[in-house]
Design an enzyme around this catalytic site. Sequence first.
Site, mmCIF file in Angstrom:
data_model
loop_
_atom_site.group_PDB
_atom_site.id
_atom_site.type_symbol
_atom_site.label_atom_id
_atom_site.label_comp_id
_atom_site.label_asym_id
_atom_site.label_seq_id
_atom_site.Cartn_x
_atom_site.Cartn_y
_atom_site.Cartn_z
ATOM 1 N N SER A 166 0.833 -1.191 0.000
ATOM 2 C CA SER A 166 0.000 0.000 0.000
ATOM 3 C C SER A 166 0.882 1.262 0.000
ATOM 4 O O SER A 166 1.674 1.464 -0.924
ATOM 5 C CB SER A 166 -0.964 -0.039 1.180
ATOM 6 O OG SER A 166 -1.951 0.944 1.063
ATOM 7 N N ASP A 260 -10.258 -3.459 -4.815
ATOM 8 C CA ASP A 260 -9.299 -2.550 -4.192
ATOM 9 C C ASP A 260 -9.270 -1.261 -4.997
ATOM 10 O O ASP A 260 -9.028 -1.294 -6.211
ATOM 11 C CB ASP A 260 -7.914 -3.209 -4.178
ATOM 12 C CG ASP A 260 -6.832 -2.344 -3.549
ATOM 13 O OD1 ASP A 260 -7.146 -1.240 -3.066
ATOM 14 O OD2 ASP A 260 -5.671 -2.770 -3.539
ATOM 15 N N HIS A 290 -8.162 -4.950 -0.559
ATOM 16 C CA HIS A 290 -6.971 -4.267 -0.061
ATOM 17 C C HIS A 290 -6.698 -4.731 1.373
ATOM 18 O O HIS A 290 -7.561 -4.646 2.234
ATOM 19 C CB HIS A 290 -7.177 -2.755 -0.085
ATOM 20 C CG HIS A 290 -5.931 -1.976 0.144
ATOM 21 N ND1 HIS A 290 -5.086 -1.603 -0.877
ATOM 22 C CD2 HIS A 290 -5.370 -1.501 1.280
ATOM 23 C CE1 HIS A 290 -4.069 -0.927 -0.378
ATOM 24 N NE2 HIS A 290 -4.211 -0.856 0.930
#
Length: 331
Positions: A166, A260, A290
Amino acid sequence: MPHEPAPDVLALIGAIRAHFPDLGGAVTDAAEARRILAAAPAWPFEPPAVDRVEDRAIPGPQGAPEIPVRIYRPRPDLPQPPTPRPTVVFFHGGGWTIGGLDTHDPIARALCRDAGAVVVSVDYRLAPEARFPAAVDDAYAALCWAARHVGELGQDSGALVVAGDSAGGNLAAVAALTARDRGGPALALQVLVYPATDARPREASPDWNGPGYFLTPSHGRWFVEQYFGPADDRAHPNASPLLADLHHLPPAHIVTAGFDPLREEGRAYAAKLRTSGGRVTESDYPGMFHGFFGFPELLEDARDAQRRVAEVIASTVSGRKKSGEGGGGAG
């Protein structure tokens, strides 16, 4: 592609959301968000076993505080001969605002155990207390430190890897760009797990994202606001590496998830790396969300994603290169 994750995945997302702050809604303060996360129930599974774990502080960028790091060393007997080993500099996710060494301890341990790598997990400065480019500066400083100390870490200067998930994937990508532009350190690989590569405002794709899939577009906007504040730096290549020149970069392995908000920019980054002459492998999980990478105890796709990441990291060690390392194409 299904319009929502499978029922068991939705149940897991619901359990996660029950202990996750309502960022940008009821919770607007980063310190409060961190307190809520710290009060969440402890993870009920045993962490992956490694040989040793050491907390240290390393020099930060000039004029900045020291950077806390956590160094994980693999067991000498698994999963391959003890030396040399890859050295992985790992940057945690959390929107540049939350997360740290403890939240990503299981992932760092899994990489250490499964890749047989020495992992240096980096506790870079968080926003909004330290906004862009503080995290970028810390990430590059930590990478340079690891390169200087590779002899006491993985012992193979040709197997230095940057990795992150991320926001940490964003920092890993930017660290690779910075290393190229500043003449080093030389990197064998960049591992980007659902990376944030484009911080510019945009609408999320309705085909993959919805309010119930853990990370929402509103969360993403809140994280970006914390990271940049009033400054309009979102199009800077160190903020949005998708906008950078991507020539002459190390091979990349990129993990994405179908449900996501960051999926499209992760896949776009992989595509641009390829058109720039880079070697890229991808693992895309259409039914995942995610954050799924951190749940191997519960999700087969997470186990598969971690296994593939471990394999590509292990392949960087001199004399153990795999024939398919770095080749283009989806995994």
